[in-house]
Design an enzyme around this catalytic site. Structure first.
Site, PDB file in Angstrom:
ATOM      1  N   CYS A  75       0.859  -1.178   0.000  1.00  0.00           N
ATOM      2  CA  CYS A  75       0.000   0.000   0.000  1.00  0.00           C
ATOM      3  C   CYS A  75       0.896   1.229   0.000  1.00  0.00           C
ATOM      4  CB  CYS A  75      -0.922  -0.009   1.219  1.00  0.00           C
ATOM      5  SG  CYS A  75      -1.908   1.491   1.378  1.00  0.00           S
ATOM      6  N   CYS A 225      -5.278   5.811  -4.199  1.00  0.00           N
ATOM      7  CA  CYS A 225      -4.596   4.522  -4.101  1.00  0.00           C
ATOM      8  C   CYS A 225      -3.153   4.751  -4.524  1.00  0.00           C
ATOM      9  CB  CYS A 225      -5.268   3.484  -4.999  1.00  0.00           C
ATOM     10  SG  CYS A 225      -4.385   1.907  -5.089  1.00  0.00           S
TER      11      CYS A 225
END
Length: 321
Positions: A75, A225
């Site tokens: 991430c 994201c």
């Protein structure tokens, strides 16, 4: 008492749990249930739980538990916030963080704005191979700028793992409903991406300037994201050389704000380099007993705001002016 943090990178929101400070670490089932509870019910929710563990070769190890309890390989936005946490904990500005796929270099970057600390993180490894995403479509070994009418007629798609799997389409207008429909389709049982995929629609605004919206596997729509913006930047550099200046960072806007990416292309595209640079904002300090944490009983959380979100919103206002 155990301390947790509520954090965000471009309003991609997470809780951070440093397991190295616990007397007894949570097991995987406890972490999954805690992530689901935190992300659904506490402080208006979040996109995931970032778990810090000890690492043999790096300053720390990051695990990413999505809001639905599934685990992601990496991430990018979360890594920036974990990097800031480790940087302040150990008083270091440059080090490596272990993730599920690789050890990644991170470093403190100049603040994005007054009161908005930023970090630069490595995004890797890179793969376009169908087995690494994985995907299946006709006889393609790679999916790069391909028309896939089964997805959306007349749009072209590229697939790349960084290492999270991403499907990217450059569009003239970002249609929320179309992205949602495709996201639901490819993250349910389907013949194309059996393990699901993150999907980003991107609009080219100018030279080295993009807007990216992502439907994230295991989460749904997110404000941003990090690996999605990184993957999109790489594909942009590959497919649109006339609008890519390799000597400058790429500015990537998203619904939660803005980041910068730095792409260094290599003739062997998998050996290209990507760095993601953006805010690492801590919004809340939380405190709870370790026993309550193991029991996933969050009724007695003590919560305190940090005040950093006010500075971040001032930054957002500044980039919109």
């Amino acid at each position: 008492m155990v301390k947790l943090l509520k954090v965000h990178g471009s309003e991609n929101k997470f809780f951070i749990l440093d397991q190295t400070l616990l007397e007894n670490e949570l097991n995987d089932i406890e972490l999954k249930n805690l992530a689901i509870n935190l992300c659904k019910n506490i402080l208006n929710g979040a996109d995931g739980l970032l778990v810090i563990d000890t690492s043999e070769n790096c300053l720390g190890k990051m695990r990413v538990i999505n809001a639905d309890g599934s685990e992601a390989k990496m991430c990018g936005n979360g890594l920036r916030t974990v990097s800031r946490y480790l940087s302040e904990k150990y008083q270091l500005d440059q080090f490596k963080v272990e993730t599920l796929e690789s050890d990644l270099s991170v470093q403190k970057a100049p603040d994005f704005y007054s009161g908005v600390p930023a970090f630069s993180v490595e995004i890797s490894p890179i793969s376009f191979k169908k087995t690494d995403l994985p995907f299946s479509y006709k006889d393609l070994d790679e999916m790069i700028n391909e028309e896939i009418p089964e997805f959306i007629p007349e749009e072209k798609f590229s697939a790349v793992a960084v290492p999270n799997p991403h499907l990217i389409s450059f569009v003239s207008d970002i249609q929320h409903d179309a992205l949602n429909d495709l996201g639901q389709k490819l993250n349910s049982t389907n013949d194309y991406f059996p393990e699901g995929v993150n999907i980003s629609f991107a609009k080219i605004l100018d030279e080295n300037k993009l807007f990216v919206q992502t439907f994230e596997r295991g989460v749904g729509f997110t404000n941003a994201c990090g690996t999605g913006m990184s993957a999109t930047s790489l594909v942009f550099a590959l497919l649109h050389p006339e609008q890519f200046d390799s000597n400058k960072d790429i500015t990537v806007y998203n619904p939660g704000g803005m980041v910068r990416t730095n792409v260094k292309l290599n003739p062997i595209k998998e050996l290209s380099e990507i760095r993601l640079i953006g805010n690492a904002t801590f919004t809340h300090n939380l405190e709870i007993s370790e026993d309550a944490l193991h029991q996933n009983q969050l009724d007695d959380l003590n919560v305190e705001e940090t005040g950093e979100e006010k500075d971040y919103q001032s930054f957002i206002k500044s980039i919109k002016e």
